[in-house]
Design a protein around this motif. Structure first.
Motif, PDB file in Angstrom:
ATOM      1  N   GLN A   1      11.761  -0.701   2.350  1.00 48.58           N
ATOM      2  CA  GLN A   1      10.435  -0.691   1.709  1.00 48.58           C
ATOM      3  C   GLN A   1      10.499  -0.912   0.197  1.00 48.58           C
TER       4      GLN A   1
ATOM      5  N   ASN B   1      13.785  -8.398   4.020  1.00 48.85           N
ATOM      6  CA  ASN B   1      13.871  -8.306   5.479  1.00 48.85           C
ATOM      7  C   ASN B   1      15.295  -8.479   5.994  1.00 48.85           C
TER       8      ASN B   1
ATOM      9  N   GLU C   1      11.055   5.325   6.289  1.00 47.76           N
ATOM     10  CA  GLU C   1      10.227   4.362   5.562  1.00 47.76           C
ATOM     11  C   GLU C   1       9.543   3.358   6.484  1.00 47.76           C
ATOM     12  N   SER C   2      10.274   2.839   7.476  1.00 49.42           N
ATOM     13  CA  SER C   2       9.691   1.761   8.275  1.00 49.42           C
ATOM     14  C   SER C   2      10.074   1.842   9.750  1.00 49.42           C
TER      15      SER C   2
ATOM     16  N   ARG D   1       8.015  -3.809   1.333  1.00 45.73           N
ATOM     17  CA  ARG D   1       8.361  -4.519   2.564  1.00 45.73           C
ATOM     18  C   ARG D   1       9.824  -4.324   2.934  1.00 45.73           C
TER      19      ARG D   1
ATOM     20  N   LEU E   1      13.079  -2.893   5.675  1.00 49.74           N
ATOM     21  CA  LEU E   1      13.549  -1.603   6.165  1.00 49.74           C
ATOM     22  C   LEU E   1      13.616  -0.550   5.072  1.00 49.74           C
TER      23      LEU E   1
ATOM     24  N   PRO F   1      15.620   4.283   6.017  1.00 45.21           N
ATOM     25  CA  PRO F   1      14.894   3.201   6.694  1.00 45.21           C
ATOM     26  C   PRO F   1      14.083   3.671   7.901  1.00 45.21           C
TER      27      PRO F   1
ATOM     28  N   THR G   1       4.561  -4.984   5.898  1.00 39.90           N
ATOM     29  CA  THR G   1       4.285  -4.785   4.484  1.00 39.90           C
ATOM     30  C   THR G   1       3.266  -3.667   4.303  1.00 39.90           C
ATOM     31  N   SER G   2       3.552  -2.748   3.386  1.00 45.04           N
ATOM     32  CA  SER G   2       2.643  -1.638   3.129  1.00 45.04           C
ATOM     33  C   SER G   2       1.439  -2.138   2.323  1.00 45.04           C
TER      34      SER G   2
ATOM     35  N   CYS H   1       6.598   1.615  12.101  1.00 53.00           N
ATOM     36  CA  CYS H   1       5.714   0.479  11.801  1.00 53.00           C
ATOM     37  C   CYS H   1       6.338  -0.408  10.750  1.00 53.00           C
ATOM     38  N   GLU H   2       6.964  -1.476  11.186  1.00 54.12           N
ATOM     39  CA  GLU H   2       7.564  -2.423  10.255  1.00 54.12           C
ATOM     40  C   GLU H   2       6.483  -3.334   9.681  1.00 54.12           C
TER      41      GLU H   2
END
Length: 260
Positions: A143, A164, A126-127, A139, A141, A123, A133-134, A130-131
């Motif tokens: 993704q 989330n 991945e996020s 979306r 932690l 996590p 949606t890619s 920058c939290e």
């Protein structure tokens, strides 16, 4: 004569129909066999000889699978990743703050599902910074893409998005990672497949006839993914070594009991 001709025609028709039925059955059998081979494959029986189990707690490794740092190419990629995550480059302690917040929830769930503790760094990679949606739609932690999230029990849509939810998304990630390990028989490859997808990684393995992640030629993101996880682990466990002078190393709550 007429009766004989009718009988001959009838026999001919029956023969043609019998041949067609046999051909149809053969095609069905052939299709079934092909589908079974594609679905089963031989990945679950792979024995990865490249895995080096580390006995040194300070050695660079992921999920206790040692990194071959004696390889110049590997060493260069690791050093680059460590630089990308040091304080001089990041200039923020946000990763350590999130580790303190997220890890107490993630760690016991990983343990419950029999997954190595090092997967808690996913996590953060991945996020972590920058939290949201890619561009591709991933979306949360962990993704998750919408389809994958639903496959592993998360509700997505109609005003609800459990990607989330830290606990629920971690449980979904555990199920997914466990499945990937069963397919590739390696935690390193399971992590790479988490990033790139099992189908793409399987194709790369078969095309290159190589299941050593560190020797494989993968796309830029997946090719640096394990190095990012190892670098993240290093800066969280040894912050001062990587420039985070005003932050303490993260110690799991279970280990804190040993100091009392």
């Amino acid at each position: 004569m007429i009766k004989k001709e009718m009988i001959k025609k009838h026999l001919l028709t029956c023969s043609v129909m019998l041949v067609l039925v046999l051909i149809s059955k053969l095609n069905i059998y052939s299709t079934t066999v092909t589908e079974r081979v594609v679905k089963t494959g031989d990945l679950s029986h792979r024995s990865s000889k490249f895995i080096f189990i580390t006995s040194n707690a300070n050695a660079y490794n992921f999920a206790n699978e040692a990194l071959p740092v004696n390889d110049a190419r590997v060493t260069k990629k690791l050093q680059h990743s460590l630089y990308q995550h040091n304080y001089k480059h990041v200039q923020s302690t946000v990763l350590h703050r999130k580790a303190e917040k997220w890890f107490p929830v993630i760690e016991p769930l990983l343990k419950l599902y029999g997954i190595p503790d090092d997967f808690k760094y996913i996590p953060l990679v991945e996020s972590g910074l920058c939290e949201g949606t890619s561009p591709k739609g991933a979306r949360g932690l962990w993704q998750f893409m919408p389809g994958t999230a639903r496959t592993y029990g998360l509700k997505v849509g109609h005003g609800v998005d459990e990607r989330n939810n830290l606990r629920k998304s971690t449980i979904a990630a555990c199920k997914y990672i466990k499945e990937l390990y069963g397919e590739f028989n390696s935690w390193t490859l399971a992590a790479a497949a988490y990033n790139n997808g099992s189908i793409k990684l399987e194709r790369a393995i078969n095309k290159q006839n190589e299941d050593n992640y560190f020797r494989m030629s993968l796309n830029r993101e997946t090719g640096s993914y394990i190095y990012k996880l190892i670098a993240m682990k290093a800066i969280i466990q040894q912050p001062k070594k990587y420039g985070y002078d005003n932050y303490y190393a993260y110690i799991p709550p279970t280990q804190l009991l040993n100091f009392n």
